[in-house]
Design an enzyme around this catalytic site. Structure first.
Site, PDB file in Angstrom:
ATOM      1  N   HIS A  53     -38.411 -25.539 118.541  1.00  0.00           N
ATOM      2  CA  HIS A  53     -36.856 -24.709 118.459  1.00  0.00           C
ATOM      3  C   HIS A  53     -36.886 -23.455 119.302  1.00  0.00           C
ATOM      4  O   HIS A  53     -38.021 -23.472 119.860  1.00  0.00           O
ATOM      5  CB  HIS A  53     -36.528 -24.337 116.932  1.00  0.00           C
ATOM      6  CG  HIS A  53     -37.517 -23.175 116.116  1.00  0.00           C
ATOM      7  ND1 HIS A  53     -37.540 -21.877 116.710  1.00  0.00           N
ATOM      8  CD2 HIS A  53     -38.442 -23.391 115.348  1.00  0.00           C
ATOM      9  CE1 HIS A  53     -38.531 -21.151 116.148  1.00  0.00           C
ATOM     10  NE2 HIS A  53     -38.929 -22.098 115.288  1.00  0.00           N
TER      11      HIS A  53
ATOM     12  N   CYS B 113     -44.724 -22.774 113.997  1.00  0.00           N
ATOM     13  CA  CYS B 113     -43.504 -23.624 114.858  1.00  0.00           C
ATOM     14  C   CYS B 113     -44.025 -23.414 116.444  1.00  0.00           C
ATOM     15  O   CYS B 113     -44.685 -22.280 116.679  1.00  0.00           O
ATOM     16  CB  CYS B 113     -42.278 -23.387 114.675  1.00  0.00           C
ATOM     17  SG  CYS B 113     -41.708 -24.163 112.978  1.00  0.00           S
TER      18      CYS B 113
END
Length: 280
Positions: free
Chosen positions: A241, A257
């Site tokens: 992301h 992440c």
């Protein structure tokens, strides 16, 4: 946590087509999952699709099997035997729920639904044996694999020319098409206490964010944090992301992440679901 609140939309099989808001109950489940990834976004479907003929089906009570999803745990699944290797790009589209086995003609250990985060289920094939294919699974434990029968109308095979690699230590992401580099970026990865897990995984789904502007698209992967059992109460799904503060790129500061620049996210969102991601 890295993810804001979410609202989910269903995406169609073609690029750029999005479906209506999912029922409230499903929306709440995904809200718990990642506290912020939402509305399935357009992802290019894999190409060279072809259907197969239907053999005599194997009778399995799917309701008794654990779901091979990011929410699930398939403890009986064999581990990936080559977690650092690329594949030849073959991906499998699960069009109807089907059983997963521990070996060709073996024991049923899980069930694969036709959707993941309301995106269609596409999984990378790591080996083939006759009418059987070994695929990577999106469930815990990380590196879970299973065998599915491919000679049925429930599945179709295609091929993606892309491969994504992330050098976690060097904090570098590279996208290749047919072996040729088409993009390379410095990225942010997990902090020392919440490291980005290494191994072979894949792009599981694409979710459009409509609540906040920290990342317009979230790309969940088929792997999970090894140190956190959840992100905001969910299963701790690792994702690609964006991030509004570019100072995070080149640092180890996330919950696991991979934070990517906007132009990297733009390319990644266009890759077919099921595209292999090597976290090294």
């Amino acid at each position: 946590m890295e993810f804001p609140r979410i609202h989910l939309r269903r995406r169609g099989p073609g690029r750029g087509r999005h479906a209506r808001v999912a029922p409230v109950i499903l929306g709440v489940l995904l809200l718990i999952l990642m506290s912020g990834c939402s509305n399935a976004a357009s992802v290019s479907p894999p190409r060279e699709s072809k259907s197969a003929t239907e053999p005599t089906p194997v009778q399995v009570d799917l309701s008794t099997l654990p779901a091979a999803t990011t929410f699930g745990n398939t403890a009986a699944a064999p581990s990936d035997p080559a977690p650092r290797a690329a594949t030849d790009g073959v991906v499998l589209h699960v069009k109807q729920e089907l059983a997963v086995y521990d070996a060709p003609e073996g024991r049923a250990i899980a069930r694969l639904p036709a959707t993941q985060f309301k995106s269609p289920t596409w999984l990378p094939v790591t080996a083939e044996r006759g009418d059987w294919a070994r695929v990577l699974l999106p469930s815990r434990p990380n590196g879970s694999t299973g065998w599915v029968r491919v000679g049925t109308a429930k599945v179709e095979k295609a091929r993606t020319p892309y491969l994504v690699t992330v050098d976690v230590e060097q904090r570098r992401l590279v996208v290749r098409k047919n072996g040729r580099e088409v993009g390379s970026w410095t990225v942010g990865v997990g902090s020392p206490g919440t490291r980005t897990p290494k191994g072979r995984t894949f792009i599981l789904a694409s979710i459009r964010e409509t609540v906040t502007d920290f990342s317009p698209i979230i790309l969940p992967l088929g792997t999970h944090s090894k140190t956190l059992t959840s992100y905001g109460g969910g299963p701790g799904t690792v994702a690609f992301h964006g991030w509004p503060d570019p100072s995070v790129f080149g640092t180890a500061s996330s919950d696991g992440c991979v934070r990517v620049p906007s132009d990297a996210l733009h390319l990644l969102r266009s890759l077919p679901l099921g595209t292999v991601v090597l976290l090294r």
